[in-house]
Design an enzyme around this catalytic site. Structure first.
Site, PDB file in Angstrom:
ATOM      1  N   ASP A 137       0.889  -1.164   0.000  1.00  0.00           N
ATOM      2  CA  ASP A 137       0.000   0.000   0.000  1.00  0.00           C
ATOM      3  C   ASP A 137       0.927   1.213   0.000  1.00  0.00           C
ATOM      4  O   ASP A 137       2.142   1.065  -0.235  1.00  0.00           O
ATOM      5  CB  ASP A 137      -0.992  -0.035   1.176  1.00  0.00           C
ATOM      6  CG  ASP A 137      -0.312   0.174   2.531  1.00  0.00           C
ATOM      7  OD1 ASP A 137       0.940   0.233   2.581  1.00  0.00           O
ATOM      8  OD2 ASP A 137      -1.026   0.278   3.541  1.00  0.00           O
ATOM      9  N   HIS A 138       0.371   2.403   0.256  1.00  0.00           N
ATOM     10  CA  HIS A 138       1.216   3.604   0.268  1.00  0.00           C
ATOM     11  C   HIS A 138       2.274   3.517   1.368  1.00  0.00           C
ATOM     12  O   HIS A 138       3.388   3.999   1.207  1.00  0.00           O
ATOM     13  CB  HIS A 138       0.350   4.856   0.459  1.00  0.00           C
ATOM     14  CG  HIS A 138      -0.526   4.782   1.666  1.00  0.00           C
ATOM     15  ND1 HIS A 138      -1.617   3.938   1.741  1.00  0.00           N
ATOM     16  CD2 HIS A 138      -0.471   5.419   2.876  1.00  0.00           C
ATOM     17  CE1 HIS A 138      -2.190   4.067   2.919  1.00  0.00           C
ATOM     18  NE2 HIS A 138      -1.509   4.955   3.634  1.00  0.00           N
TER      19      HIS A 138
ATOM     20  N   CYS B 162       3.250  -3.290   3.904  1.00  0.00           N
ATOM     21  CA  CYS B 162       2.483  -2.099   4.292  1.00  0.00           C
ATOM     22  C   CYS B 162       3.300  -1.369   5.363  1.00  0.00           C
ATOM     23  O   CYS B 162       4.492  -1.628   5.508  1.00  0.00           O
ATOM     24  CB  CYS B 162       1.065  -2.459   4.738  1.00  0.00           C
ATOM     25  SG  CYS B 162       0.939  -3.583   6.144  1.00  0.00           S
ATOM     26  N   GLY B 163       2.678  -0.470   6.082  1.00  0.00           N
ATOM     27  CA  GLY B 163       3.443   0.290   7.069  1.00  0.00           C
ATOM     28  C   GLY B 163       4.014  -0.598   8.161  1.00  0.00           C
ATOM     29  O   GLY B 163       5.182  -0.501   8.520  1.00  0.00           O
ATOM     30  N   THR B 164       3.167  -1.455   8.695  1.00  0.00           N
ATOM     31  CA  THR B 164       3.591  -2.362   9.768  1.00  0.00           C
ATOM     32  C   THR B 164       3.786  -3.802   9.315  1.00  0.00           C
ATOM     33  O   THR B 164       4.400  -4.593  10.041  1.00  0.00           O
ATOM     34  CB  THR B 164       2.510  -2.394  10.870  1.00  0.00           C
ATOM     35  OG1 THR B 164       1.281  -2.842  10.261  1.00  0.00           O
ATOM     36  CG2 THR B 164       2.307  -1.021  11.497  1.00  0.00           C
TER      37      THR B 164
ATOM     38  N   GLY C 120      -1.478  -5.478   8.546  1.00  0.00           N
ATOM     39  CA  GLY C 120      -2.700  -5.564   7.736  1.00  0.00           C
ATOM     40  C   GLY C 120      -2.536  -6.527   6.581  1.00  0.00           C
ATOM     41  O   GLY C 120      -3.456  -7.311   6.258  1.00  0.00           O
TER      42      GLY C 120
ATOM     43  N   ARG D 243       8.049 -33.599   9.725  1.00  0.00           N
ATOM     44  CA  ARG D 243       7.086 -33.255  10.772  1.00  0.00           C
ATOM     45  C   ARG D 243       6.481 -31.873  10.571  1.00  0.00           C
ATOM     46  O   ARG D 243       5.359 -31.602  11.024  1.00  0.00           O
ATOM     47  CB  ARG D 243       7.742 -33.327  12.152  1.00  0.00           C
ATOM     48  CG  ARG D 243       8.812 -32.275  12.400  1.00  0.00           C
ATOM     49  CD  ARG D 243       9.586 -32.543  13.675  1.00  0.00           C
ATOM     50  NE  ARG D 243      10.547 -31.503  13.983  1.00  0.00           N
ATOM     51  CZ  ARG D 243      11.725 -31.355  13.369  1.00  0.00           C
ATOM     52  NH1 ARG D 243      12.073 -32.196  12.405  1.00  0.00           N
ATOM     53  NH2 ARG D 243      12.555 -30.385  13.706  1.00  0.00           N
TER      54      ARG D 243
HETATM   55  C1  RB5 Z   1      -1.533   2.802   6.547  1.00  0.00           C
HETATM   56  O1  RB5 Z   1      -1.524   4.006   7.235  1.00  0.00           O
HETATM   57  C2  RB5 Z   1      -1.271   1.638   7.485  1.00  0.00           C
HETATM   58  O2  RB5 Z   1      -2.352   1.461   8.340  1.00  0.00           O
HETATM   59  C3  RB5 Z   1      -0.976   0.389   6.706  1.00  0.00           C
HETATM   60  O3  RB5 Z   1       0.123   0.605   5.880  1.00  0.00           O
HETATM   61  C4  RB5 Z   1      -0.635  -0.844   7.519  1.00  0.00           C
HETATM   62  O4  RB5 Z   1       0.352  -0.595   8.454  1.00  0.00           O
HETATM   63  C5  RB5 Z   1      -1.780  -1.573   8.081  1.00  0.00           C
HETATM   64  O5  RB5 Z   1      -1.643  -2.634   8.709  1.00  0.00           O
END
Ligand code: RB5
Length: 146
Positions: free
Chosen positions: A10-11, A67-69, A72, A133
């Site tokens: 994502d961004h 993504c950022g973290t 998601g 296993r």
């Molecule tokens: C976007 O702001 C952020 O929520 C997304 O990149 C991600 O970290 C979601 O899990």
């Protein structure tokens, strides 16, 4: 080796995705970029779904979702039935392949610096599943989830 890697972000993961694409290309992989193509704010489940659909259609491919973290993306992919491993270090990456046979790596651009993330990516791609296993345990994930 001419393995295909399907990648999406994502961004929040866009810059790291670009760095991964460059590294993957330099390492000789074929890359399929499922987007996005710009930094505009967008919704990570849509891009996770594009990558997961391709992995479901062809199990010779591996995926990378950023993504950022990384959270998601990993939540979406796992809900779609793709074992996606959110990795923050090389040990995670090695075990994700060796023990969990995860076909999809998730990274968090706001969590893991670019140098470490590329090292995690390399280990993920270069580690083979150990089977035995571990296959039984992976099969049990489906069994207990029904
Ligand atoms: C976007 O702001 C952020 O929520 C997304 O990149 C991600 O970290 C979601 O899990």
């Amino acid at each position: 080796m001419n393995k295909t890697i399907v990648i999406g972000s994502d961004h929040g993961g866009y810059h790291l995705k670009k760095a991964c694409i460059k590294a993957l290309t330099d390492w000789g992989y074929t890359v399929e970029d499922e987007g996005p193509d710009c930094l505009d704010s967008c919704d990570y489940p849509l891009y996770a779904a594009k990558v997961c659909d391709k992995l479901k259609a062809d199990d010779s491919k591996l995926g990378v979702l950023i993504c950022g973290t990384g959270l998601g993306m990993s939540m979406t992919a796992n809900r779609m039935g793709i074992r996606a491993a959110l990795c923050t270090n090389e040990f995670h990456a090695r075990m994700a392949r060796a023990h969990n046979n995860a076909p999809c790596l998730c990274l968090g651009e706001r969590v893991t610096g670019q140098g470490l993330a590329l090292s995690v990516l390399k280990v993920f791609l270069e580690t083979d599943f150990e089977g035995d296993r571990h296959q039984r345990r992976i099969d049990l994930i489906d069994t207990v989830s029904q």
